[in-house]
Design a protein around this motif. Sequence first.
Motif, PDB file in Angstrom:
ATOM      1  N   VAL A   1      43.691   7.640 -34.390  1.00  0.00           N
ATOM      2  CA  VAL A   1      44.338   8.953 -34.335  1.00  0.00           C
ATOM      3  C   VAL A   1      43.663   9.805 -33.265  1.00  0.00           C
ATOM      4  O   VAL A   1      44.332  10.461 -32.458  1.00  0.00           O
ATOM      5  CB  VAL A   1      44.313   9.652 -35.708  1.00  0.00           C
ATOM      6  CG1 VAL A   1      44.733  11.105 -35.584  1.00  0.00           C
ATOM      7  CG2 VAL A   1      45.210   8.926 -36.702  1.00  0.00           C
ATOM      8  N   GLN A   2      42.335   9.804 -33.242  1.00  0.00           N
ATOM      9  CA  GLN A   2      41.601  10.571 -32.227  1.00  0.00           C
ATOM     10  C   GLN A   2      41.912  10.048 -30.819  1.00  0.00           C
ATOM     11  O   GLN A   2      42.101  10.812 -29.887  1.00  0.00           O
ATOM     12  CB  GLN A   2      40.092  10.512 -32.497  1.00  0.00           C
ATOM     13  CG  GLN A   2      39.657  11.233 -33.756  1.00  0.00           C
ATOM     14  CD  GLN A   2      39.929  12.729 -33.707  1.00  0.00           C
ATOM     15  OE1 GLN A   2      39.773  13.368 -32.688  1.00  0.00           O
ATOM     16  NE2 GLN A   2      40.367  13.267 -34.833  1.00  0.00           N
ATOM     17  N   GLN A   3      41.951   8.735 -30.692  1.00  0.00           N
ATOM     18  CA  GLN A   3      42.201   8.111 -29.392  1.00  0.00           C
ATOM     19  C   GLN A   3      43.572   8.492 -28.836  1.00  0.00           C
ATOM     20  O   GLN A   3      43.699   8.894 -27.674  1.00  0.00           O
ATOM     21  CB  GLN A   3      42.090   6.594 -29.528  1.00  0.00           C
ATOM     22  CG  GLN A   3      42.402   5.827 -28.258  1.00  0.00           C
ATOM     23  CD  GLN A   3      42.367   4.309 -28.485  1.00  0.00           C
ATOM     24  OE1 GLN A   3      41.803   3.821 -29.460  1.00  0.00           O
ATOM     25  NE2 GLN A   3      42.987   3.581 -27.577  1.00  0.00           N
ATOM     26  N   PHE A   4      44.598   8.365 -29.651  1.00  0.00           N
ATOM     27  CA  PHE A   4      45.961   8.610 -29.179  1.00  0.00           C
ATOM     28  C   PHE A   4      46.396  10.063 -29.339  1.00  0.00           C
ATOM     29  O   PHE A   4      47.391  10.482 -28.765  1.00  0.00           O
ATOM     30  CB  PHE A   4      46.954   7.680 -29.876  1.00  0.00           C
ATOM     31  CG  PHE A   4      46.718   6.231 -29.567  1.00  0.00           C
ATOM     32  CD1 PHE A   4      46.840   5.751 -28.277  1.00  0.00           C
ATOM     33  CD2 PHE A   4      46.358   5.341 -30.570  1.00  0.00           C
ATOM     34  CE1 PHE A   4      46.611   4.411 -27.977  1.00  0.00           C
ATOM     35  CE2 PHE A   4      46.133   4.003 -30.288  1.00  0.00           C
ATOM     36  CZ  PHE A   4      46.257   3.539 -28.993  1.00  0.00           C
ATOM     37  N   GLY A   5      45.644  10.834 -30.113  1.00  0.00           N
ATOM     38  CA  GLY A   5      45.998  12.234 -30.349  1.00  0.00           C
ATOM     39  C   GLY A   5      45.733  13.143 -29.172  1.00  0.00           C
ATOM     40  O   GLY A   5      46.292  14.242 -29.094  1.00  0.00           O
ATOM     41  N   GLN A   6      44.888  12.724 -28.264  1.00  0.00           N
ATOM     42  CA  GLN A   6      44.551  13.567 -27.115  1.00  0.00           C
ATOM     43  C   GLN A   6      45.804  13.982 -26.347  1.00  0.00           C
ATOM     44  O   GLN A   6      46.037  15.158 -26.121  1.00  0.00           O
ATOM     45  CB  GLN A   6      43.569  12.833 -26.192  1.00  0.00           C
ATOM     46  CG  GLN A   6      43.000  13.691 -25.089  1.00  0.00           C
ATOM     47  CD  GLN A   6      42.093  14.797 -25.589  1.00  0.00           C
ATOM     48  OE1 GLN A   6      41.395  14.654 -26.579  1.00  0.00           O
ATOM     49  NE2 GLN A   6      42.127  15.929 -24.902  1.00  0.00           N
ATOM     50  N   ASP A   7      46.624  13.008 -25.959  1.00  0.00           N
ATOM     51  CA  ASP A   7      47.837  13.330 -25.198  1.00  0.00           C
ATOM     52  C   ASP A   7      48.935  13.917 -26.083  1.00  0.00           C
ATOM     53  O   ASP A   7      49.564  14.906 -25.719  1.00  0.00           O
ATOM     54  CB  ASP A   7      48.385  12.086 -24.493  1.00  0.00           C
ATOM     55  CG  ASP A   7      47.563  11.707 -23.273  1.00  0.00           C
ATOM     56  OD1 ASP A   7      46.923  12.598 -22.682  1.00  0.00           O
ATOM     57  OD2 ASP A   7      47.559  10.512 -22.913  1.00  0.00           O
ATOM     58  N   ALA A   8      49.152  13.306 -27.235  1.00  0.00           N
ATOM     59  CA  ALA A   8      50.283  13.704 -28.075  1.00  0.00           C
ATOM     60  C   ALA A   8      50.066  15.045 -28.772  1.00  0.00           C
ATOM     61  O   ALA A   8      51.037  15.745 -29.073  1.00  0.00           O
ATOM     62  CB  ALA A   8      50.559  12.631 -29.130  1.00  0.00           C
ATOM     63  N   VAL A   9      48.810  15.424 -29.012  1.00  0.00           N
ATOM     64  CA  VAL A   9      48.540  16.646 -29.770  1.00  0.00           C
ATOM     65  C   VAL A   9      47.748  17.660 -28.940  1.00  0.00           C
ATOM     66  O   VAL A   9      48.209  18.763 -28.675  1.00  0.00           O
ATOM     67  CB  VAL A   9      47.788  16.324 -31.085  1.00  0.00           C
ATOM     68  CG1 VAL A   9      47.453  17.602 -31.850  1.00  0.00           C
ATOM     69  CG2 VAL A   9      48.610  15.390 -31.962  1.00  0.00           C
ATOM     70  N   VAL A  10      46.543  17.293 -28.542  1.00  0.00           N
ATOM     71  CA  VAL A  10      45.644  18.239 -27.882  1.00  0.00           C
ATOM     72  C   VAL A  10      46.226  18.747 -26.562  1.00  0.00           C
ATOM     73  O   VAL A  10      46.188  19.947 -26.275  1.00  0.00           O
ATOM     74  CB  VAL A  10      44.249  17.607 -27.655  1.00  0.00           C
ATOM     75  CG1 VAL A  10      43.341  18.540 -26.886  1.00  0.00           C
ATOM     76  CG2 VAL A  10      43.618  17.231 -28.993  1.00  0.00           C
ATOM     77  N   ASN A  11      46.774  17.862 -25.757  1.00  0.00           N
ATOM     78  CA  ASN A  11      47.348  18.258 -24.465  1.00  0.00           C
ATOM     79  C   ASN A  11      48.816  18.668 -24.566  1.00  0.00           C
ATOM     80  O   ASN A  11      49.503  18.749 -23.558  1.00  0.00           O
ATOM     81  CB  ASN A  11      47.216  17.116 -23.455  1.00  0.00           C
ATOM     82  CG  ASN A  11      45.770  16.780 -23.146  1.00  0.00           C
ATOM     83  OD1 ASN A  11      44.874  17.588 -23.366  1.00  0.00           O
ATOM     84  ND2 ASN A  11      45.532  15.577 -22.650  1.00  0.00           N
ATOM     85  N   ASN A  12      49.284  18.923 -25.767  1.00  0.00           N
ATOM     86  CA  ASN A  12      50.681  19.273 -26.001  1.00  0.00           C
ATOM     87  C   ASN A  12      50.780  20.776 -26.267  1.00  0.00           C
ATOM     88  O   ASN A  12      50.256  21.263 -27.268  1.00  0.00           O
ATOM     89  CB  ASN A  12      51.206  18.465 -27.195  1.00  0.00           C
ATOM     90  CG  ASN A  12      52.682  18.627 -27.424  1.00  0.00           C
ATOM     91  OD1 ASN A  12      53.292  19.591 -26.979  1.00  0.00           O
ATOM     92  ND2 ASN A  12      53.266  17.675 -28.137  1.00  0.00           N
ATOM     93  N   ASP A  13      51.453  21.509 -25.378  1.00  0.00           N
ATOM     94  CA  ASP A  13      51.584  22.959 -25.529  1.00  0.00           C
ATOM     95  C   ASP A  13      52.371  23.365 -26.770  1.00  0.00           C
ATOM     96  O   ASP A  13      52.253  24.497 -27.236  1.00  0.00           O
ATOM     97  CB  ASP A  13      52.255  23.557 -24.283  1.00  0.00           C
ATOM     98  CG  ASP A  13      51.374  23.456 -23.047  1.00  0.00           C
ATOM     99  OD1 ASP A  13      50.135  23.369 -23.197  1.00  0.00           O
ATOM    100  OD2 ASP A  13      51.928  23.455 -21.926  1.00  0.00           O
ATOM    101  N   ALA A  14      53.184  22.455 -27.317  1.00  0.00           N
ATOM    102  CA  ALA A  14      53.980  22.767 -28.504  1.00  0.00           C
ATOM    103  C   ALA A  14      53.123  22.826 -29.774  1.00  0.00           C
ATOM    104  O   ALA A  14      53.559  23.371 -30.785  1.00  0.00           O
ATOM    105  CB  ALA A  14      55.089  21.740 -28.682  1.00  0.00           C
ATOM    106  N   VAL A  15      51.910  22.278 -29.698  1.00  0.00           N
ATOM    107  CA  VAL A  15      51.004  22.296 -30.851  1.00  0.00           C
ATOM    108  C   VAL A  15      49.924  23.342 -30.576  1.00  0.00           C
ATOM    109  O   VAL A  15      49.119  23.174 -29.652  1.00  0.00           O
ATOM    110  CB  VAL A  15      50.343  20.917 -31.081  1.00  0.00           C
ATOM    111  CG1 VAL A  15      49.381  20.963 -32.261  1.00  0.00           C
ATOM    112  CG2 VAL A  15      51.400  19.840 -31.281  1.00  0.00           C
ATOM    113  N   PRO A  16      49.905  24.428 -31.368  1.00  0.00           N
ATOM    114  CA  PRO A  16      48.864  25.445 -31.157  1.00  0.00           C
ATOM    115  C   PRO A  16      47.468  24.821 -31.311  1.00  0.00           C
ATOM    116  O   PRO A  16      47.237  24.007 -32.200  1.00  0.00           O
ATOM    117  CB  PRO A  16      49.126  26.461 -32.271  1.00  0.00           C
ATOM    118  CG  PRO A  16      50.552  26.246 -32.675  1.00  0.00           C
ATOM    119  CD  PRO A  16      50.822  24.783 -32.431  1.00  0.00           C
ATOM    120  N   ASN A  17      46.557  25.205 -30.415  1.00  0.00           N
ATOM    121  CA  ASN A  17      45.219  24.615 -30.393  1.00  0.00           C
ATOM    122  C   ASN A  17      44.500  24.697 -31.733  1.00  0.00           C
ATOM    123  O   ASN A  17      43.759  23.789 -32.090  1.00  0.00           O
ATOM    124  CB  ASN A  17      44.362  25.254 -29.301  1.00  0.00           C
ATOM    125  CG  ASN A  17      44.791  24.821 -27.913  1.00  0.00           C
ATOM    126  OD1 ASN A  17      45.395  23.767 -27.737  1.00  0.00           O
ATOM    127  ND2 ASN A  17      44.498  25.650 -26.921  1.00  0.00           N
TER     128      ASN A  17
END
Length: 185
Positions: free
Chosen positions: A9-25
């Motif tokens: 989850v941490q590995q693949f979450g970087q692009d899909a979540v952290v770098n995603n403007d639609a998901v508030p930080n």
Amino acid sequence: MFEQLTQLVQQFGQDAVVNNDAVPNEHNEAVMSEAGNSIFSSLEQMASEGGIEKLAGLLQGNNAQDPSNPAVQQITQQLTGSLGEKFGLSSSAASGVAGSLIPKILGGLVGKANDPNDSFQITDLIGAISGGGAQTSGIMDAISKYGTQFGLDQNGDGKVDISDAASLSKNSGGIGGLLGKLFGK
């Protein structure tokens, strides 16, 4: 299984979540945690509700990375709904996050389980989602059923079992090799 799932989850979450403007930080960690929880609970639900063939199909080859696989779709839909409900993401944002994360994480999890050099094995995955006992046996029976279709029934008795693993042990590494052959390794 939880440790491997969290790492993926941490590995693949970087692009899909952290770098995603639609998901508030401020929701990044919680969204990734929800992804891991959704995967585990969905797999448990499939095992407990008799979706054994769906699980066995998910664990074969590259099926876990296929967004059209029914198990992948079910888990993606569950996460999409959860992200919208818990974090207020729009349906398109939630669908985008789930659609990006789920196939990658499942593919990574199944890949780790099928890797003979990784300490995490397919039996660990099956045991974790089934809670052991009769459900584990049912999943292994489904694997046996699929195994006969893939030529793993070495002694021709109509089932894939320990005697077939023993027959394969000289050439493919015992039960690990048997499961590896079944799952495309």
